[in-house]
Scaffold this active site. Structure first.
Site, mmCIF file in Angstrom:
data_model
loop_
_atom_site.group_PDB
_atom_site.id
_atom_site.type_symbol
_atom_site.label_atom_id
_atom_site.label_comp_id
_atom_site.label_asym_id
_atom_site.label_seq_id
_atom_site.Cartn_x
_atom_site.Cartn_y
_atom_site.Cartn_z
ATOM 1 N N GLY A 202 -0.189 -7.840 -4.198
ATOM 2 C CA GLY A 202 -0.725 -8.078 -2.868
ATOM 3 C C GLY A 202 -0.991 -6.764 -2.162
ATOM 4 N N LYS A 203 -1.652 -6.814 -1.031
ATOM 5 C CA LYS A 203 -1.901 -5.619 -0.217
ATOM 6 C C LYS A 203 -2.361 -6.079 1.154
ATOM 7 C CE LYS A 203 -1.822 -1.058 -0.922
ATOM 8 N NZ LYS A 203 -0.815 -0.343 -1.720
#
Length: 511
Positions: A202-203
């Protein structure tokens, strides 16, 4: 249309008629009219990740509202200029609009597509693994010190969670964009799989220049952003961490905000201060992990440490720790740079002394034991190992031919564009990919998460030995596959990672 961001409708019919058709145009409204609340304040989700699309109307709308007052101009200043990957700006300049240059996510997806073809990945798995699982766009409302309310765009991209909770950093930067977060979320997916830690990728973050905020405003920004995404994160759902312009202080504020709603939950976020459950060894983890990777390669090649000259682009946390530890192990660091310039000395530079100089002066330039050079010249310094440890796209087709090193160790995320990667490989330069050499941070984040779940604190030696073991195993696996299949280390690393994620997805019954 499925995947589009749902927009709440203002009562004014003229404003309602002017609403943008696409999710990416929402960013303009955040800048121009924060009074109009377009996105659901806690975030509307888009599944699948449709590509950005340009819309000239949004540019026209912005032009029609150029005189909305000094306050909104201040907000736009904090947001900074549009990222080159944002088609939403609708700029007439094809480079700004992303037409003249490959987008970051498109570039990383190209690495995936090539590896997927080589390993014969079936169409169903390819469809699932080639796009983000979920994208959350949020409105971040920040009460300012002067009593005003500023509104900034924020995102959290969750790429794939087949192997465990989503994992990835949060950055505050004036050029942050959805395309950038898609890119880094994908990279984190492959990175965690390659290192064999039980996470997905994720980011996220906020488009803002945090340097223009007071400490109190920065704290309110952190709390507002985490409140906006709290229903999508959790110790077993999504575990964020620090990234550009965030660190232990910011993680502490976000952890506290989440705990107000869910009870004490230290495992919800990593990179925290030691006093709040952070792991010993976390500060040096990315640099230390990269050095373990390099030292393993040196062992395989029969290199003598004292003869290996290293140039480090980016003397921030990862770059400085890498240089200090490499120097301690006997490597010779001959050049370093930061945002203000670079220095070089073929006889070697003492990294700890340099770090003191930078803390006193604000930059590496002017260091008495080295010559000051232009910051861009770091790429072409005469060395054996070049370590890009700054921001993305440092090595491009414009400067790849200047590289003199015979090995590039990617400590930053996506520092080498695909065209530059091909150019370097064609010249016989080995590129150690970011999903391998920059993985030390996420490894120790995993170890912090494990400690938090068990309510334990491990000794730093234990953390470092576990990091060493995981980095060396991933390095050996990548080098072995590259040698066996006569492919590059990047190609080998992607094949290993995709195989692991695909296997987890099939076992779950996703395809």
């Amino acid at each position: 249309m499925p995947g589009d961001l749902k927009l709440s409708q203002p009562r004014d019919p003229e404003l309602r008629a002017a609403l943008p058709a696409h999710e990416e145009d929402l960013e303009i409204f955040h800048v121009l009219d924060p009074v109009v609340l377009l996105a659901h304040p806690r975030g509307e989700r888009t599944e699948g990740g449709d590509p950005d699309r340009p819309d000239q109307d949004s540019h026209q709308y912005r032009a029609e509202h150029e005189e909305q007052g000094a306050h909104r101009a201040t907000v736009a200043g904090r947001l900074g200029p549009p990222h080159a990957g944002d088609d939403a700006i609708g700029s007439a300049d094809p480079i700004v609009a992303g037409v003249g240059a490959m987008k970051m996510f498109e570039a990383v997806k190209g690495f995936f597509d090539q590896a997927a073809t080589r390993i014969g990945l079936d169409d169903d798995a390819r469809s699932v693994l080639s796009t983000p699982r979920r994208e959350v766009a949020v409105q971040v409302r920040v009460p300012m010190d002067d009593g005003s309310l500023d509104v900034y765009p924020g995102w959290r991209v969750q790429y794939n969670g087949a192997r465990g909770p989503f994992k990835g950093g949060l950055r505050f930067h004036q050029n942050a964009s959805l395309d950038e977060f898609r890119c880094f979320a994908a990279l984190m997916t492959w990175k965690t799989a390659l290192l064999d830690v039980p996470f997905g990728g994720g980011k996220g973050g906020v488009r803002i220049d945090p340097k223009q905020l007071s400490e109190a405003e920065l704290e309110r920004l952190c709390r507002a952003f985490f409140w906006a995404i709290e229903h999508e994160v959790g110790p077993y759902r999504d575990v964020p961490a620090p990234d550009v312009n965030t660190g232990p202080r910011e993680m502490a504020w976000m952890y506290d905000e989440y705990s107000k709603l869910h009870g004490d939950s230290p495992a919800v976020i990593t990179g925290k201060p030691i006093a709040l459950g952070g792991s010993l060894g976390r500060d040096a983890a990315t640099g230390r992990g990269a050095l373990f990777c390099l030292d393993r390669i040196a062992h395989h090649r029969g290199w003598t440490r004292e003869k290996i000259r290293i140039a480090v682009e980016g003397y921030g946390n990862a770059g400085s720790w890498f240089a200090i530890l490499a120097h301690h192990m006997g490597y010779r660091v001959v050049a370093m740079s930061d945002s203000k310039g670079a220095i070089a000395n073929p006889e070697g530079i003492p990294p700890r002394v340099l770090l003191e100089h930078k803390r006193d002066s604000g930059s590496v330039i002017g260091f008495k034991q080295a010559d000051t050079i232009d910051g861009s010249d770091i790429i072409g310094v005469d060395c054996d190992v070049l370590v890009p440890a700054a921001l993305e796209e440092s090595i491009t087709d414009a400067n790849a031919d200047l590289v003199k090193a015979n090995l590039v160790l990617e400590v930053a995320n996506y520092p080498t564009t695909p065209v530059a990667d091909e150019s370097l490989t064609a010249r016989g330069i080995t590129v150690v990919p970011d999903i391998l050499s920059s993985a030390g941070g996420v490894v120790v984040s995993y170890l912090e998460w494990a400690q938090n779940l068990q309510r334990e604190r491990w000794q730093e030696d234990r953390v470092n030995q576990r990091l060493k073991g995981l980095m060396e195993a991933a390095t050996d696996a990548s080098l072995d596959r590259a040698h066996t299949n006569a492919i590059s280390p990047r190609a080998a690393a992607y094949e290993i990672a995709i195989d692991r994620v695909a296997e987890a997805g099939r076992t779950r019954g996703w395809f």
